[in-house]
Design a protein around this motif. Structure first.
Motif, PDB file in Angstrom:
ATOM      1  N   LEU A  48       1.815   6.553   4.164  1.00 56.89           N
ATOM      2  CA  LEU A  48       2.367   6.250   2.778  1.00 56.89           C
ATOM      3  C   LEU A  48       3.401   4.971   2.589  1.00 56.89           C
ATOM      4  O   LEU A  48       3.091   4.175   2.088  1.00 56.89           O
ATOM      5  CB  LEU A  48       2.923   7.520   1.837  1.00 56.89           C
ATOM      6  N   ARG A  49       4.353   5.195   3.693  1.00 52.14           N
ATOM      7  CA  ARG A  49       5.321   4.110   3.842  1.00 52.14           C
ATOM      8  C   ARG A  49       4.704   2.893   4.096  1.00 52.14           C
ATOM      9  O   ARG A  49       5.205   2.010   3.497  1.00 52.14           O
ATOM     10  CB  ARG A  49       6.454   4.784   4.735  1.00 52.14           C
ATOM     11  N   LYS A  50       3.669   3.027   5.122  1.00 51.75           N
ATOM     12  CA  LYS A  50       3.075   1.703   5.497  1.00 51.75           C
ATOM     13  C   LYS A  50       2.153   1.056   4.454  1.00 51.75           C
ATOM     14  O   LYS A  50       2.019  -0.178   4.348  1.00 51.75           O
ATOM     15  CB  LYS A  50       2.327   1.920   6.824  1.00 51.75           C
ATOM     16  N   ALA A  51       1.609   1.720   3.575  1.00 44.96           N
ATOM     17  CA  ALA A  51       0.792   1.150   2.529  1.00 44.96           C
ATOM     18  C   ALA A  51       1.722   0.811   1.509  1.00 44.96           C
ATOM     19  O   ALA A  51       1.154  -0.334   0.778  1.00 44.96           O
ATOM     20  CB  ALA A  51      -0.241   2.434   1.931  1.00 44.96           C
ATOM     21  N   LEU A  52       2.745   1.292   1.355  1.00 43.82           N
ATOM     22  CA  LEU A  52       3.648   0.576   0.313  1.00 43.82           C
ATOM     23  C   LEU A  52       4.238  -0.768   0.859  1.00 43.82           C
ATOM     24  O   LEU A  52       4.346  -1.719  -0.101  1.00 43.82           O
ATOM     25  CB  LEU A  52       4.820   1.844  -0.151  1.00 43.82           C
ATOM     26  N   ILE A  53       4.598  -0.836   2.067  1.00 45.95           N
ATOM     27  CA  ILE A  53       5.216  -2.063   2.571  1.00 45.95           C
ATOM     28  C   ILE A  53       3.868  -2.893   2.567  1.00 45.95           C
ATOM     29  O   ILE A  53       4.054  -4.260   2.326  1.00 45.95           O
ATOM     30  CB  ILE A  53       5.752  -1.743   4.152  1.00 45.95           C
ATOM     31  N   THR A  54       2.791  -2.438   2.909  1.00 37.49           N
ATOM     32  CA  THR A  54       1.651  -3.428   3.042  1.00 37.49           C
ATOM     33  C   THR A  54       1.314  -4.158   1.494  1.00 37.49           C
ATOM     34  O   THR A  54       1.211  -5.143   1.446  1.00 37.49           O
ATOM     35  CB  THR A  54       0.553  -2.854   3.494  1.00 37.49           C
ATOM     36  N   SER A  55       1.611  -3.288   0.455  1.00 42.46           N
ATOM     37  CA  SER A  55       1.095  -3.777  -0.815  1.00 42.46           C
ATOM     38  C   SER A  55       2.258  -4.776  -1.182  1.00 42.46           C
ATOM     39  O   SER A  55       2.044  -5.751  -1.829  1.00 42.46           O
ATOM     40  CB  SER A  55       1.136  -2.570  -1.664  1.00 42.46           C
ATOM     41  N   VAL A  56       3.485  -4.553  -0.756  1.00 40.39           N
ATOM     42  CA  VAL A  56       4.473  -5.552  -1.205  1.00 40.39           C
ATOM     43  C   VAL A  56       4.422  -6.873  -0.379  1.00 40.39           C
ATOM     44  O   VAL A  56       4.284  -7.978  -1.225  1.00 40.39           O
ATOM     45  CB  VAL A  56       5.907  -4.920  -0.968  1.00 40.39           C
ATOM     46  N   GLN A 113       3.342   8.047   8.966  1.00 37.44           N
ATOM     47  CA  GLN A 113       3.900   7.497   8.142  1.00 37.44           C
ATOM     48  C   GLN A 113       3.111   6.617   7.132  1.00 37.44           C
ATOM     49  O   GLN A 113       3.450   5.333   6.796  1.00 37.44           O
ATOM     50  CB  GLN A 113       5.432   6.819   8.469  1.00 37.44           C
ATOM     51  N   TRP A 123      -4.297  -7.651   1.929  1.00 36.91           N
ATOM     52  CA  TRP A 123      -4.017  -6.164   2.048  1.00 36.91           C
ATOM     53  C   TRP A 123      -4.414  -5.693   3.417  1.00 36.91           C
ATOM     54  O   TRP A 123      -3.799  -5.046   4.008  1.00 36.91           O
ATOM     55  CB  TRP A 123      -4.045  -5.395   0.861  1.00 36.91           C
TER      56      TRP A 123
END
Length: 93
Positions: A50-58, A48, A14
């Motif tokens: 939050l968007r990058k954290a979600l993409i990173t998590s996936v 952005q 991550w």
């Protein structure tokens, strides 16, 4: 391998992925021509996060699932890599 090992691998992956994803799509205040007083001109206009954290998590989840599949399927065994201070490598008694 245990669940805690895969969780540790997930967190390592991550952090590697987040540092790779952070620069994507970032425009500085200087590039947009809207520098606010008292701020650094190179500061991002809209990071952005939050968007990058979600993409990173996936992405990290997909990478860890592939790693887990490779290890659990037997393609790669961890015992095939020599470990430091392995008593079998050194004649320690």
């Amino acid at each position: 391998m245990g669940l805690t090992t895969y969780i540790a691998i997930y967190f390592i992956v991550w952090w590697v992925v987040i540092f790779a994803v952070l620069p994507f799509g970032v425009r500085s205040q200087h590039e947009d021509g809207k520098v606010e007083d008292g701020t650094e001109p190179g500061a991002p206009q809209r990071p952005q996060l939050l968007r990058k954290a979600l993409i990173t998590s996936v992405v990290a989840l997909i990478v860890v699932l592939v790693i887990a599949w490779i290890i659990e399927s037997g393609w790669i065994r961890l015992d095939m890599f020599p470990m430091p201070f392995d008593p079998k490598l050194y004649d320690l008694k």
